[in-house]
Motif scaffolding. Structure first.
Motif, short mmCIF file in Angstrom:
data_model
loop_
_atom_site.label_atom_id
_atom_site.label_comp_id
_atom_site.label_asym_id
_atom_site.label_seq_id
_atom_site.Cartn_x
_atom_site.Cartn_y
_atom_site.Cartn_z
N MET A 87 0.84 -1.20 0.00
CA MET A 87 0.00 0.00 0.00
C MET A 87 0.87 1.25 0.00
N ILE A 88 0.66 2.12 -0.99
CA ILE A 88 1.31 3.43 -0.99
C ILE A 88 0.50 4.31 -0.04
N LYS A 89 1.15 4.82 0.98
CA LYS A 89 0.47 5.60 2.02
C LYS A 89 0.20 7.03 1.52
N PRO A 90 -0.60 7.79 2.27
CA PRO A 90 -0.98 9.13 1.79
C PRO A 90 0.20 10.03 1.41
N ASP A 91 1.33 9.92 2.12
CA ASP A 91 2.49 10.76 1.76
C ASP A 91 3.04 10.39 0.39
N LEU A 102 12.28 -6.26 0.66
CA LEU A 102 13.63 -5.85 0.25
C LEU A 102 13.59 -4.60 -0.63
N LEU A 103 12.63 -4.58 -1.55
CA LEU A 103 12.47 -3.44 -2.45
C LEU A 103 12.07 -2.19 -1.67
N ILE A 104 11.24 -2.39 -0.63
CA ILE A 104 10.71 -1.28 0.17
C ILE A 104 11.78 -0.69 1.08
N ILE A 154 5.30 3.78 2.16
CA ILE A 154 4.76 2.53 1.63
C ILE A 154 4.70 1.44 2.70
N HIS A 155 3.72 0.57 2.57
CA HIS A 155 3.57 -0.60 3.44
C HIS A 155 3.75 -1.87 2.61
N GLY A 156 4.38 -2.90 3.21
CA GLY A 156 4.41 -4.22 2.60
C GLY A 156 4.20 -5.26 3.68
N SER A 157 3.41 -6.28 3.40
CA SER A 157 3.13 -7.33 4.40
C SER A 157 4.42 -7.94 4.92
N ASP A 158 4.39 -8.34 6.22
CA ASP A 158 5.62 -8.87 6.83
C ASP A 158 5.67 -10.41 6.87
#
Ligand code: DAT
Ligand code: MG
Length: 149
Positions: free
Chosen positions: A7-11, A86-88, A114-118
């Motif tokens: 998820m791309i966050k609001p910022d 890794l990309l994040i 950005i968020h990425g599942s862990d």
């Protein structure tokens, strides 16, 4: 093949980074499965970050996530969960390596783009939360009969 929720966050949306971020995931070889530009309610933001409920920054985190549009996505690829992380890059952009999304586009932990599942389990839970049954493989997102009418 594995799927992960990103998820791309609001910022990130505010900074015009949807395009550059999509490009990085596509260049890496991930296949985009779902994408939705949306505003999220407080309740969904709290559910999404449920593991941080007791943290001092939880209120700030939820307010931030509901402060504007987010871009929710599902990406598929081999070891997608770990590969996307890794990309994040590192959670704190100050420690994120150049070349990673957070390393290149962010400075502060509270606004890290950005968020990425862990884990695979988190990915399943988050895909269900944001896309429901739409994110399940093999279920078409539209009814082909609608094309005739
Ligand atoms: P990640 O997003 O890398 O999975 P996390 O799950 O530990 O990191 O934290 C979720 C989000 O919470 C993170 O992306 C930004 C915010 N956050 C984490 N630690 C924080 C802190 N010390 N102060 C403010 N926000 C923080
Ligand atoms: Mg996390």
């Amino acid at each position: 093949m594995e799927r992960t929720f990103v998820m791309i966050k609001p910022d990130g949306v505010r900074k015009g980074l949807i395009g550059p971020i999509l490009t990085r995931f596509e260049q890496k070889g991930f296949k985009l499965q779902e994408m939705k530009l949306m505003r999220i309610e407080r309740d969904k933001a709290e559910q999404h970050y449920q593991e941080h409920r007791e943290k001092a920054f939880f209120g700030e985190l939820v307010s931030f996530l509901t402060s504007g549009q987010v871009c929710a996505m599902v990406w598929e690829g081999p070891n997608a969960v770990a590969a996307a992380r890794l990309l994040i890059g590192h959670t704190n952009p100050a420690n994120a390596a150049p070349g990673t999304i957070r390393g290149d586009f962010a400075l502060e932990v509270a606004e890290n783009i950005i968020h990425g599942s862990d884990s695979a389990e988190s990915a399943d839970r988050e895909m269900e939360l944001f896309f429901g049954t739409d994110a399940k493989p093999g279920i078409p997102s539209f009814d082909v009969d609608e094309l005739d009418s």
